[in-house]
Enzyme design. Structure first.
Site, PDB file in Angstrom:
ATOM      1  N   GLU A 128       0.815  -1.207   0.000  1.00 17.76           N
ATOM      2  CA  GLU A 128       0.000   0.000   0.000  1.00 17.76           C
ATOM      3  C   GLU A 128       0.855   1.266   0.000  1.00 17.76           C
ATOM      4  OE1 GLU A 128      -3.224   0.305  -0.402  1.00 17.76           O
ATOM      5  OE2 GLU A 128      -3.584  -1.863  -0.445  1.00 17.76           O
ATOM      6  N   ASP A 129       1.787   1.331  -0.933  1.00 20.71           N
ATOM      7  CA  ASP A 129       2.585   2.544  -1.160  1.00 20.71           C
ATOM      8  C   ASP A 129       3.604   2.857  -0.087  1.00 20.71           C
ATOM      9  OD1 ASP A 129       1.678   3.192  -3.590  1.00 20.71           O
ATOM     10  OD2 ASP A 129       0.075   4.495  -2.894  1.00 20.71           O
TER      11      ASP A 129
END
Lengths: 398, 600
Positions: free
Chosen positions: B217-218
């Site tokens: 998630e980044d």
């Protein structure tokens, strides 16, 4: 022990709803043994039991969440029908809001008219569609002319349009005479000439008559502004913009069992509350499905039930279902709190604090789930001595 | 006949709009009309619109006549030798500024090879289509416009060297990056506005690979040793300001260590850093609660009654102290006065900010993320040649976002670092990717930028080749240290007795209406009650009249204001907010009654 097959079913008749039993009977392959049938029925019974909502389950709130959450993902606005005649349809969130609010007038009323057998050739469908579509006088009139010198109204008719309808000028005059008063109409070659019936009438009345004639209903069903034959499977369905269920159902070529409108209030007025309930369910479900979302139909059923159980269609608004809540606090916490509080104080309303919102407000357990079951114990009478002791002590504390 | 509007106002008509426009523009190019004026003909509404307002966005273009640009090789030479200047070219009508309206009438060629006789203008360079920040994104022409937008936005938040005299300025709430670097992959814009004198990031070794889910998630995984070597380290400056305000009646705030009889006196310990003048000394290490500037204010309301009161004369404590969770070192103390002549004391606090979990980083392509884990160098994956990446970037961030420029920069950075040169990544005129690949190959690496890498913990070789290279990474100003917040108990609001809101007030995290709904949906009724217990109170209620009664804690007795002492009074547990609501009803003239009943 020999038991008859019917006895096996009889045993479960009290446990399982008759419709389910019917379904089982239909689905059973021939020559199924009694033991197997019994096993199957037992399974059905267990399955049916497990589909029950448990006592204290907040079904309403779960339904609200289940419809509300996908609602956040829905695209707004209307989209356009890909067809010859463009039709606008309210979809997405605005449509859901429209349905659940129980609006009297919906944005884009539509009908789906199914046809009886024998009307499914292309030609016939077109013919039928033309018959349904409302024609107003304005559409077949080329030009209006108000002649001030002679104080009359000259109407030029579009003959092509007339031919399409199969109307003759004389017939048109007949129809117009029914709808429009205050003017005498006469045919004269390809024109119709109208003179005010009153001698001293001014231009104003002529102008008014002109407007009336323009809006006069000539042919078709009132309120149906557009028609679009659509192929559905191997039959044709006429989709219309505008609805008039009562009139459409009177037509002989209409399949009255399947024809429907998307106007819930109209469905209720024509077909009654059960039909309205079904219409709410179908319409809401259709929207959700169109958006590619998935909501269990039972949530929508619950909403439709709450809207309809009083016998009339009520929206989920402060004028509808919410306005009829028993609790003042619950009503006040929804919308227009001051109105509710003041009105309640005027009549001395009492709040039994039996529902969720009120109990959250006063910080008490809500009567749902773990807050529902209560334990009540009748204490045995204690000897008098101890009572006295407790009383003196307890009073100070209390 | 066409109407003519000047700055939106009707001023007259012209016979032939096209001809009028041609003449006007020709005059402008001869500098007979100010070159700030723009002309536009709207053929739909048949109106000529002339603009000379301020605030229009305009951009320069080369004028084209009969398919040939007016700017010639000769001009360029003159420019180089200094015979000709920019403004000369504008005055001669070689270069022209168009605004948004006049651009509608123009046909602008993207470059000189595309010129046709229909064209009216030519771009000086395709990059001029972009703004300043957008042109800083290398290989921007390989991206979706949305990503370019994100990239420009991120760059605005990057830490760097915002001014070089920051040490003698009193700017507050400011970050300085310790060791900024020039980007290896740069754009033409860098040279134009002296970017390399104040860069905003650092070149980091980036490997595109997942790491135990800590960069999902980044998020990014960062090398601990790199941080310890000073990677992306920054300093944060926070302000503390106090002013000697003047009040009616000649009263004035007093800066100094407050007397002990001052109302609201803190403990002596809190004032320990203050010198005699009541101001903290530089280089003091302060923590939350410590007073930075001692101050006392005159009493607030002096009514006639209180004048004779003993306590009335006491002053109020109004020192500036560090709030909950703040810390720092006093960097700079400034004594001055403000516009009204009041004494003004400004103290600048400095704080070292080492990257930690939760700090935000980004590349120049809108690929932002926070640190998810800090891994010791020993445990980081390493390449065959022993290179240990600074950052592990998750490959899942690439496909859906389609930031091709991110990948090209990685190859470009690697090539540049190995070849010892800067790579030109200017949008539309960058070094081609193929050339970079070839050069990389000639430097002895795989042309696609992948390398064999080894698991840092087990030493095993990964089954796949890992994409690794150099990238310019930016540290963004959003740091957890400024945002981290939690509370178990703490201050409450006076009116509702509910917890305060917001980090600054050490507030609670609201369990809102929709969160409440989830509790109800689960049937967790008693848990819900507990969660809302933050403002619960026990109030006495008179069972006779149903009103809130009074508890006399001196006599330990309850009595009802309406029914007296003999009325039956019971205690009820209720939320304070509801009690307040009842009071509000009373103020409306509504008589709310409680009917009490035992619950069981």
């Amino acid at each position: 022990m020999v038991t008859k097959m019917s006895d096996v079913f009889k045993e479960y008749e009290r446990k399982i709803p008759p419709k389910l039993i019917e379904e089982v009977k239909e689905a059973l392959p021939p020559k199924t043994s009694r033991e197997r049938v019994k096993k199957i029925l037992e399974h059905v019974y267990q399955e049916w039991l497990s589909s029950w909502a448990e006592p204290g389950e907040s079904v309403g709130l779960i339904a609200a969440e289940s419809i509300g959450e996908p609602g956040t993902q829905m695209t707004l606005n209307t989209f356009h029908f890909a067809g010859v005649a463009e039709m606008n349809v309210t979809v997405g969130l605005p449509r859901i809001i429209e349905i659940l609010d129980g609006r009297q007038k919906i944005k884009t009323p539509m009908m789906e008219i199914y046809l009886k057998k024998g009307y499914h050739q292309k030609e016939k469908v077109r013919e039928v569609a033309r018959q349904i579509k409302e024609t107003k006088a304005g559409e077949i009139i080329k030009e209006f002319e108000i002649n001030i010198a002679e104080m009359n109204l000259v109407i030029r008719i579009d003959e092509d349009e007339m031919k399409k309808l199969g109307l003759k000028p004389a017939e048109l005059v007949k129809i117009l005479k029914k709808g429009v008063r205050g003017i005498d109409l006469k045919t004269e070659k390809d024109r119709i000439i109208g003179k005010p019936s009153e001698k001293d009438a001014g231009i104003n009345s002529l102008y008014k008559a002109k407007e009336k004639i323009r809006n006069a209903h000539i042919a078709g069903v009132k309120g149906i502004t557009q028609v679009l034959p659509v192929k559905k499977g191997d039959e044709f369905v006429v989709v219309t913009a505008g609805t008039n269920l009562a009139e459409i159902l009177k037509l002989e070529f209409v399949d009255t069992y399947r024809t429907k409108t998307n106007d819930i209030k109209e469905t209720y007025a024509v077909l009654g509350i059960e039909a309205a309930r079904q219409a709410i369910m179908d319409e809401v479900f259709k929207v959700i499905e169109d958006q590619g979302l998935n909501v269990d139909i039972r949530h929508i059923m619950l909403v439709a039930d709450t809207m309809c159980f009083s016998g009339t269609v009520k929206g989920i608004t402060r004028y509808g279902v919410v306005g009829e809540k028993a609790s003042v606090l619950a009503r006040a916490s929804f919308e227009t709190p001051i109105k509710h509080l003041v009105n309640a104080s005027l009549i001395g309303e009492e709040d039994p604090l039996k529902s969720v919102v009120e109990n959250v407000m006063i910080n008490q357990p809500v009567p749902l789930g773990t807050g529902l079951p209560q334990l009540s114990v009748t204490l045995a009478r204690t000897p008098k001595k101890t009572v006295k002791k407790k009383k003196t002590k307890g009073k100070a504390k209390k | 006949m066409s109407d003519v509007y000047l700055n939106g106002k009707f001023i007259g008509t012209v016979e032939n709009a096209k001809q009028f426009l041609d003449e006007a523009i020709t005059e402008r190019r001869k500098s007979k009309i100010s070159n700030n004026v723009n002309f536009y003909y709207d053929d739909e509404s048949d109106e000529v619109r002339v603009f000379s307002d301020k605030g229009r966005a305009r951009r320069p273009l080369i004028v084209v006549k009969y398919g040939e640009p007016l700017l010639t090789e000769k001009h360029l030479q003159q420019l180089k030798s200094g015979e000709l200047s920019w403004s000369d070219m504008v005055n001669q009508g070689i270069i022209e500024f168009l605004d948004a309206a006049e651009e509608e009438n123009a046909l602008v060629a993207y470059d000189s090879s595309q010129l046709t006789p229909e064209h009216t203008h030519l771009e000086i360079d395709p990059v001029t289509m972009l703004g300043l920040c957008a042109s800083l994104v290398p290989y921007g022409n390989h991206n979706q416009s949305t990503r370019l937008n994100a990239g420009t936005k991120n760059q605005k938040q990057a830490l760097g060297l915002y001014v070089s005299n920051y040490l003698i300025r009193m700017d507050m709430d400011v970050n300085i990056l310790h060791t900024p670097q020039k980007p290896i992959v740069k754009t033409a814009t860098n040279d134009i506005f002296n970017y390399e004198k104040h860069p905003i990031g650092q070149n980091m070794v980036v490997a595109v690979l997942s790491h135990k889910g800590y960069n999902m998630e980044d998020a990014i995984v960062i090398n601990k040793s790199s941080i310890e070597r000073g990677l992306a380290r920054s300093t944060y400056f926070r302000p503390a300001v106090a002013e000697e305000l003047r009040y009616a009646g000649g009263l004035i705030d007093e800066i100094g260590i407050p007397d002990k009889d001052v109302k609201g006196y803190r403990s002596e310990k809190d004032y320990r850093y203050l010198e005699e003048d009541g101001i903290i000394y530089p280089e003091a290490e302060v923590k939350e609660g410590d007073v930075i500037i001692g101050k006392s204010s005159p009493p607030r309301f002096l009514s006639s009654l209180e004048e004779y009161n003993l306590s009335a004369g006491t002053r109020r404590e109004s020192s500036v102290a560090l709030k909950h969770g703040e810390k720092g070192i006093v960097d700079f103390v400034l004594l001055t006065e403000n516009e009204e002549g009041n004494r003004l004391i400004q103290v600048r606090l400095r704080e070292n900010r080492t990257p930690e979990i939760g700090d935000k980083f980004t590349s120049r392509h809108g690929q932002k993320g926070v640190i998810g884990m800090i891994v010791p160098q020993e445990d980081m994956p390493f390449s065959a040649s022993g290179i240990v990446p600074d950052i592990l970037f998750s490959p899942h961030g690439i496909p859906s976002r389609m930031t091709v420029s991110h990948l090209i920069e990685l190859i470009g950075g690697k090539t540049g670092a190995l070849a010892g040169r800067y790579i030109d990544g200017t949008t539309f005129s960058s070094e081609p990717e193929e050339a970079l690949r070839e050069e990389l190959l000639s430097l002895g690496f795989r042309e696609d930028g992948t390398e064999t890498m080894y698991n840092g913990e087990t030493g095993e070789m990964y089954n796949v080749k890992i994409f690794i290279g150099d990238m310019y990474y930016l540290r963004l100003k959003h740091m957890v240290a400024n945002k981290l917040h939690s509370r178990a108990r703490g201050p409450i609001q006076l009116l509702t007795r509910q917890p305060t809101e917001g980090r600054a007030k050490e507030g609670g995290l609201r369990l809102g209406e929709m969160e409440k709904d989830t509790f109800v949906a689960h049937g967790a009724s008693l848990l819900l009650k507990e969660r809302f217990d933050s403002d619960k109170t026990i109030i006495p209620i008179c069972e006779k009249c149903g009103m809130v009664a009074v508890h006399d804690s001196f006599k330990d007795r309850d009595y009802c204001l309406m029914c007296g002492e003999n009325a039956p009074i019971s205690k009820v547990e209720i939320s304070y907010a509801f009690k307040l609501f009842i009071d509000e009803l009373k103020s409306m003239g509504i008589y709310p009654k409680f009917h009490l009943r035992t619950k069981y």
